[in-house]
Design an enzyme around this catalytic site. Structure first.
Site: not given
Length: 295
Positions: A147-148, A151, A224
């Site tokens: 997930h990071e 980003h 997100e």
């Protein structure tokens, strides 16, 4: 860098169009007729310079700020098998996402959280909390890291900084117009800028700032969902859903991450009602449902 240049060019065009539109609607003439001598183009440029300056400076020093505010310790040489696994996992995910290996760190916090920051997708920092490493399974940690990395690969840090710069510009611009209007038109002050100008400008900046924050946080919530999708692509949808479900179990725990970093953490805390409009993250239930619909 190209993203920054394109975004700045686009917003300079927006500033120019806004200035021309106000002039065409006779706003300059109306203000001049009431004793307000405003050069809207110059005011817009002034506000754009200061509006973007703060957000861009914050972006360029974001890694340093993150390390200082969270106490993140960078893993230069792994000392344990957990640190070795963490480095290897981030390296694998970065390679799959097509970005350079970011710095990897651990910050001392009991809550399960992680964040990514940095001014460039190839010069980033990814950090996880001690609590996340201690209580989450390897698959769940890998999904959080994915997930990071999402980003970083999506350029979210740059995009949000530039969006913040835009709203800063227009908050400053309209607050000063309101201040001049109140001072010159309502209070009929004819000598310089009176106390009414400063009071009205400050109040307007506070009110407009809250509205602007809602816009920025709405945009953050959209990012997100995209990071969750990227995490699902890199680590698998089931693993990403499992990590979010585990975060939901721990949702009652306080989030100690500094406000400046919450937009880039995976766990943004929990608020309801109108306060939810100022949340950087969507509710975990909605994020899980979005991934399930995606399949």
């Amino acid at each position: 860098m190209m993203r920054i240049l394109l975004f700045v060019a686009t917003n300079l065009a927006v500033v120019l169009v806004a200035s021309i539109t106000l002039s065409l609607f006779g706003f300059n003439g109306f203000m001049a007729a009431n004793g307000v001598d405003l050069n809207l183009s110059s005011l817009l440029v002034f506000c754009a310079v200061f509006g973007f300056a703060g957000s861009l400076v914050s972006l360029f020093i974001s890694k340093w700020m993150a390390k200082m505010s969270t106490g993140t310790q960078i893993i230069s040489q792994p000392r344990t098998r957990h640190e070795q696994w963490l480095l290897q996992t981030v390296e694998e995910l970065s390679r799959e996402a097509g970005i350079k290996m970011p710095e990897v760190g651990i910050f001392p916090a009991y809550e399960a959280n992680a964040f990514a920051t940095g001014w460039n997708r190839n010069d980033a920092l990814v950090a996880v909390s001690q609590g996340l490493l201690e209580r989450f399974s390897p698959d769940e940690v890998r999904a959080v890291l994915a997930h990071e990395i999402g980003h970083v690969a999506n350029g979210d840090m740059v995009t949000l900084a530039l969006v913040q710069g835009v709203v800063n510009t227009f908050v400053m611009f309209f607050a000063r117009i309101i201040g001049n209007f109140v001072d010159k038109v309502i209070f009929k002050n004819e000598e310089g800028q009176g106390i009414a100008y400063y009071v009205a400008t400050i109040v307007a900046e506070l009110v407009l700032g809250i509205l602007a924050s809602m816009i920025v946080m709405w945009f953050s919530r959209r990012r997100e969902y995209r990071a969750d999708e990227a995490g699902a692509q890199l680590a698998g949808t089931a693993a990403m859903i499992g990590a979010l479900q585990r975060l939901r179990v721990e949702q009652g725990l306080p989030v100690h991450m500094p406000d400046t970093m919450k937009a880039f953490g995976i766990n943004g805390g929990l608020k309801h009602g109108l306060a939810g409009l100022l949340m950087s993250h969507p509710p975990l239930e909605e994020r899980i449902e979005a991934l399930r619909r995606r399949g």
